[in-house]
Design an enzyme around this catalytic site. Structure first.
Site, PDB file in Angstrom:
ATOM      1  N   LYS A  86      37.978  12.104  59.679  1.00 34.84           N
ATOM      2  CA  LYS A  86      37.755  12.164  61.121  1.00 34.84           C
ATOM      3  C   LYS A  86      39.092  12.030  61.837  1.00 34.84           C
ATOM      4  O   LYS A  86      39.966  11.260  61.409  1.00 34.84           O
ATOM      5  CB  LYS A  86      36.799  11.038  61.527  1.00 34.84           C
ATOM      6  N   SER A 161      29.509  10.246  66.991  1.00 34.86           N
ATOM      7  CA  SER A 161      30.726  10.970  67.294  1.00 34.86           C
ATOM      8  C   SER A 161      31.367  11.641  66.078  1.00 34.86           C
ATOM      9  O   SER A 161      32.266  12.471  66.218  1.00 34.86           O
ATOM     10  CB  SER A 161      31.745   9.997  67.918  1.00 34.86           C
ATOM     11  N   SER A 185      27.594   6.196  64.938  1.00 33.47           N
ATOM     12  CA  SER A 185      28.347   7.453  64.870  1.00 33.47           C
ATOM     13  C   SER A 185      28.568   7.995  63.469  1.00 33.47           C
ATOM     14  O   SER A 185      29.106   9.092  63.323  1.00 33.47           O
ATOM     15  CB  SER A 185      29.700   7.285  65.570  1.00 33.47           C
TER      16      SER A 185
END
Length: 531
Positions: A86, A161, A185
């Protein structure tokens, strides 16, 4: 099939290591074929922001040298496994943008501990993954570089997210991806994209080098397509780090009890979760189905109460924005970050730079956090939210006196269409079942249990463990996996797909990362997000 044509990221860890050991293919072939697959297919999912070809090939060279010397085992448990990160995780020499125009030209001078440990464990780093801006969102729609798309239905969101991380694994563009979870997330996009997605107990994984959203809530964890692969990733990244005072000396082998089954385990069911307003019938049916399977496998189902869990959402949207406001204060356009040109005074430059550099959701949370921490307001909201946090933590502790883990929904619905959820409050409700776990600091994970009857989209169930007993939820998930099987690659991206959904992507390589130069192909020359 020639090695160059194989979809290595669609393989599991065990299959990759066995192939390397048998010299059926080399680590270099894995790296080159994996990068080629990303370039060929990621134009559809937009999971990646940047690839790391040079790092991947360097790692592959080290692994191939070890194989030639008969020392593959010394390379680590993830040797040869395609991995990705990420984009809020620093990796030296790559852009770390947090999918924000504020950091479009930021190049990492160091590497996050979780990333370093994954690479030290032998993982082949493929690149950096899209996300909601600064992790503010539940759909990846707030990314300054455009949203990622769900590989199961490109008209739908992958969740957030960590949407890019979930999409990459679901599309077979990475075997393992790391994400971060502040209020759901990891677990929510895992459910939307049909992957195993693990948020370990707070403190199991170092947060050093991960750009902070809520420092008391954030935790890093893996996405994978099997419970064993996720557990191996947890083994690689867990443990004490002197650079993060909140990390703990965890020495658990997360794979040790995966084959034990659930006979004798007590699995908690929270009636209030199952009757929550907004929970769709297809998700509820899948949670009930999973509970029945656990019971048939020998687990005892026990109803438990979490009387203060209904206050978790309110507490989170006080604590989270307050911590975000504090953490994002560092982006002042002076030390680093987007700098709006043409200002003669510092105050004007500061205000204009933050207004242009941050997107709407980031600005919303900054302003909310600023208000909640202001004089006369702090005692009214922030202090009571911390009290609620204590009550929720105590509720979970009491529940775990009766059970070994808890089964619950992950999200009240399956993946929604782009633009379908436009009201911020409705978007926040995507995390209604996941937030209390971050507040209490427990471990939680999403386990795919097939497709919903109404939407024909992936549904995940949530397994929640006591603090520092994450092996409990992994054991229960492994038992469910004997019923449902490992998570498949999304049909349109499967290696044998007749008509692949992917399309070519023009992705920059991290080797071109230059401080002060915007991320190529993604942001305009002025540092503001491109189309």
């Amino acid at each position: 099939m020639a090695a160059a044509e194989r979809a290595f990221p669609a393989m599991g860890v065990r299959e990759i290591r066995a192939g390397l050991a048998a010299r059926e293919f080399s680590a270099r072939e894995i790296a080159e074929a994996s990068l080629a697959r990303i370039r060929a297919l990621d134009g559809a999912t937009h999971a990646y922001l940047e690839t790391t070809e040079r790092l991947a090939l360097d790692q592959a060279e080290r692994i191939d040298a070890a194989v030639a010397a008969g020392e593959l085992s010394a390379c680590g448990p993830l040797a040869g496994v395609p991995v990705a990160f990420k984009d809020n995780m620093n990796l030296a020499g790559t852009h770390t943008t947090c999918s924000s125009a504020m950091l479009a030209n930021y190049v990492s001078p160091y590497t996050a501990t979780c990333v370093a440990r994954t690479i030290e464990a032998g993982g082949i780093p493929l690149g950096k993954l899209n996300m909601d801006e600064f992790a503010f969102g539940s759909s990846t729609e707030t990314s300054a570089f455009g949203p990622s798309r769900n590989p199961w239905d490109l008209e739908r969101v992958p969740g957030g997210s960590s949407g890019g991380s979930a999409a990459a694994v679901a599309a077979g563009l990475a075997t393992i991806a790391l994400g971060s979870d502040t209020g759901g997330s990891i677990r929510q996009p895992g459910s939307f994209c049909g992957t195993v997605a693990v948020k370990p107990t707070y403190g199991v994984v170092s947060r050093y080098g991960v750009v902070a959203f809520g420092s008391s809530l954030d935790q890093v964890g893996p996405f994978a397509r099997s419970v064993e692969d996720a557990a191996l990733a947890c083994n690689a990244i867990a443990g004490r780090d002197a650079l993060d005072c909140t990390s703990q000396d965890v020495r658990t082998d997360f794979t040790a009890n995966l084959a034990e089954g659930v006979r004798g385990m007590r699995v908690g069911i929270v009636p209030a979760f199952m009757e929550a307003q907004g929970l769709t019938s297809e998700v509820k049916a899948k949670v009930e189905e999973a509970a029945n399977h656990l019971s048939a496998l020998g687990a005892k189902l026990v109803e438990v109460e979490l009387p203060n869990a209904q206050a978790a959402m309110s507490a989170y949207y006080v604590l989270g924005p307050c911590e975000a406001f504090s953490n994002l204060a560092r982006f002042d356009s002076v030390r680093y970050g987007y700098r709006d040109p043409g200002h003669k005074d510092l105050g004007g430059q500061y205000e204009a730079s933050r207004a242009a550099g941050f997107g709407p959701e980031a600005r919303r949370r900054i302003m909310l956090g600023s208000y909640l921490l202001s004089a006369g307001v702090y005692d009214t909201y922030y202090y009571p939210a911390q009290q609620v946090r204590t009550l929720i933590t105590q509720d979970y502790a009491r529940a775990y006196e009766q059970v070994d883990c808890i089964l619950a929904p992950v999200s009240p619905r399956t993946a929604f269409r782009f633009g379908e959820v436009s009201d911020p409050t409705d978007m926040y409700l995507s995390d209604m079942f996941t937030i209390s776990i971050n507040i209490a600091g427990n471990g939680g994970m999403s386990m795919p249990v097939g497709l919903g009857a109404d939407t024909n989209l992936p549904v995940g169930v949530q397994l929640i463990s006591p603090q520092f007993k994450d092996e409990n939820m992994l054991r229960a998930a492994a038992a469910l996996e004997t019923v449902y099987g490992p998570a498949p690659v999304a049909p349109g991206f499967a290696p044998d797909a007749a008509e692949p959904l992917g399309r070519p992507a023009s992705l920059p390589d991290a080797a071109d990362a230059v401080a002060g130069v915007d991320l190529l192909g993604l942001a305009g020359a002025d540092g503001k997000a491109g189309e």
